[in-house]
Design a protein around this motif. Structure first.
Motif, short mmCIF file in Angstrom:
data_model
loop_
_atom_site.label_atom_id
_atom_site.label_comp_id
_atom_site.label_asym_id
_atom_site.label_seq_id
_atom_site.Cartn_x
_atom_site.Cartn_y
_atom_site.Cartn_z
N SER A 280 0.81 -1.22 0.00
CA SER A 280 0.00 0.00 0.00
C SER A 280 0.84 1.27 0.00
O SER A 280 0.30 2.37 -0.07
CB SER A 280 -0.91 0.01 1.24
OG SER A 280 -0.14 0.10 2.43
N ALA A 281 2.15 1.14 0.10
CA ALA A 281 3.02 2.32 0.19
C ALA A 281 4.22 2.16 -0.74
O ALA A 281 4.59 1.05 -1.11
CB ALA A 281 3.49 2.52 1.63
N ASP A 282 4.81 3.29 -1.10
CA ASP A 282 6.04 3.25 -1.88
C ASP A 282 7.14 2.59 -1.05
O ASP A 282 7.21 2.77 0.16
CB ASP A 282 6.47 4.67 -2.27
CG ASP A 282 5.46 5.33 -3.21
OD1 ASP A 282 4.78 4.61 -3.94
OD2 ASP A 282 5.37 6.57 -3.18
N ALA A 283 8.01 1.84 -1.72
CA ALA A 283 9.06 1.12 -1.02
C ALA A 283 10.43 1.72 -1.33
O ALA A 283 10.71 2.06 -2.48
CB ALA A 283 9.05 -0.36 -1.41
N VAL A 284 11.26 1.87 -0.30
CA VAL A 284 12.58 2.48 -0.46
C VAL A 284 13.60 1.72 0.37
O VAL A 284 13.25 0.96 1.28
CB VAL A 284 12.57 3.96 -0.03
CG1 VAL A 284 11.64 4.78 -0.91
CG2 VAL A 284 12.17 4.09 1.44
N LEU A 285 14.87 1.92 0.05
CA LEU A 285 15.94 1.43 0.91
C LEU A 285 15.95 2.28 2.17
O LEU A 285 15.98 3.51 2.11
CB LEU A 285 17.29 1.55 0.18
CG LEU A 285 18.55 1.25 1.00
CD1 LEU A 285 18.55 -0.17 1.53
CD2 LEU A 285 19.80 1.51 0.15
N ASP A 286 15.89 1.63 3.32
CA ASP A 286 15.85 2.36 4.59
C ASP A 286 17.05 3.29 4.71
O ASP A 286 18.19 2.90 4.43
CB ASP A 286 15.83 1.37 5.76
CG ASP A 286 15.18 1.96 7.00
OD1 ASP A 286 14.95 3.18 7.04
OD2 ASP A 286 14.89 1.19 7.94
N GLU A 287 16.80 4.52 5.15
CA GLU A 287 17.86 5.53 5.20
C GLU A 287 19.02 5.10 6.10
O GLU A 287 20.18 5.36 5.78
CB GLU A 287 17.29 6.85 5.69
CG GLU A 287 18.29 7.99 5.69
CD GLU A 287 17.70 9.31 6.14
OE1 GLU A 287 18.48 10.28 6.29
OE2 GLU A 287 16.48 9.38 6.34
N ILE A 288 18.72 4.45 7.22
CA ILE A 288 19.79 4.02 8.11
C ILE A 288 20.67 2.98 7.44
O ILE A 288 21.87 2.89 7.71
CB ILE A 288 19.21 3.48 9.44
CG1 ILE A 288 20.31 3.29 10.49
CG2 ILE A 288 18.45 2.18 9.21
CD1 ILE A 288 20.92 4.57 10.98
N ASN A 289 20.10 2.20 6.52
CA ASN A 289 20.89 1.22 5.78
C ASN A 289 21.79 1.89 4.75
O ASN A 289 22.88 1.40 4.46
CB ASN A 289 19.98 0.21 5.10
CG ASN A 289 19.21 -0.66 6.06
OD1 ASN A 289 18.15 -1.15 5.74
ND2 ASN A 289 19.72 -0.85 7.26
N GLU A 290 21.34 3.01 4.19
CA GLU A 290 22.19 3.77 3.29
C GLU A 290 23.44 4.22 4.03
O GLU A 290 24.55 4.21 3.49
CB GLU A 290 21.44 4.98 2.73
CG GLU A 290 20.32 4.64 1.77
CD GLU A 290 19.73 5.88 1.13
OE1 GLU A 290 20.47 6.86 0.93
OE2 GLU A 290 18.52 5.87 0.84
N LYS A 291 23.28 4.61 5.29
CA LYS A 291 24.42 5.05 6.09
C LYS A 291 25.35 3.88 6.38
O LYS A 291 26.58 4.04 6.41
CB LYS A 291 23.92 5.69 7.39
CG LYS A 291 23.17 7.00 7.16
CD LYS A 291 22.61 7.55 8.46
CE LYS A 291 21.85 8.84 8.22
NZ LYS A 291 22.73 9.98 7.93
#
Length: 261
Positions: free
Chosen positions: A31-42
């Protein structure tokens, strides 16, 4: 040479409306857009910094449905070398313990890892338990809430920041480190990196490939479940206080009734 594993997760975008599924009260990811979690980018950024300071290889591991490949490609486009994607329908509804078991088995596919990097907590669950459980299962030291990290030879040094202050930690490799929001500012993938990511290897595995039985994972085998959920009630009009010389007392009485003072 430092062999680094980074744990990444695809999560619902915090700017999207997030809700639970009406059938089993698990997170409705469709039901929502999916993204790479920001903390994982770090975490990925920190791995790349360590790699660039010497020699090494960065392997990304993710557990999630088929579309989690998008998050994996984002990490690869930042500069990670390869990835492992564990995708299996039986994983739906798995709790932190089962997730950590699957991750431990996936990490075992990476030959001779030195360092595992993860975020302190995912933005969709906020449990902050998986890194600690994983470290216990793998039998490696864990350094959590890390805001500064240094790898020196066969050891890792870190500054751990909590509400109680900053603690200086040191452990021998292999080790697991979970990073905080203050660790760094992740880079943006370049066009060259985005194109290169399309050719980098992504190994897709099921739990059977990892030697895990379906009876160990999934909602039916979770130690904790959401029994009931209801939407947040709509906002109502506030209470209007007419000041007839006793406005302060009326406000104080209201705050006491709301148990705010």
């Amino acid at each position: 040479m430092t062999n680094i594993v980074v744990l990444v997760k695809q999560v619902p975008d915090t700017y999207s409306e997030r809700k639970l599924s009406g059938s089993d009260n698990t997170l409705d990811r469709e039901s929502a857009d999916a993204v790479l979690d920001e903390i994982n980018e770090k975490a990925v950024e920190e791995a790349l910094k360590i790699k660039e300071a010497g020699e090494g290889e960065v392997t990304v591991i993710s557990v999630g449905p088929d579309r989690a490949t998008d998050a994996i490609r984002k990490a690869l486009s930042m500069g990670a070398d390869k990835a492992i994607h564990v995708s299996d329908e039986s994983l739906h509804g798995s709790d932190a313990i089962a997730t950590a078991k699957v991750l431990a088995a996936a990490v075992g596919k990476v030959e001779g890892f030195d360092l595992i990097l993860a975020g302190n907590e995912a933005s969709d669950g906020r449990g902050a338990a998986v890194p600690a459980i994983l470290a216990e299962l793998l039998g490696v030291p864990q350094l959590t809430y890390v805001r500064q990290l240094t790898v020196e030879g066969s050891a890792v040094k870190a500054d751990r920041e909590t509400e109680d202050g900053i603690t200086h930690l040191e452990a021998n490799l292999p080790a697991l480190v979970s990073v905080s929001e203050k660790i760094n500012e992740p880079r943006y993938p370049s066009f060259k990196g985005i194109m290169a990511a399309k050719k980098k290897p992504v190994e897709t595995l099921t739990i059977a490939d990892l030697g895990i039985d379906a009876g160990e994972v999934g909602l039916a085998n979770a130690w904790s479940t959401v029994v009931e959920a209801s939407p947040k009630p709509p906002r109502t009009a506030g209470e209007k206080v007419e000041d007839e010389g006793d406005g302060g007392s009326k406000v104080a009485e209201y705050l006491v009734a709301q148990k705010l003072i």
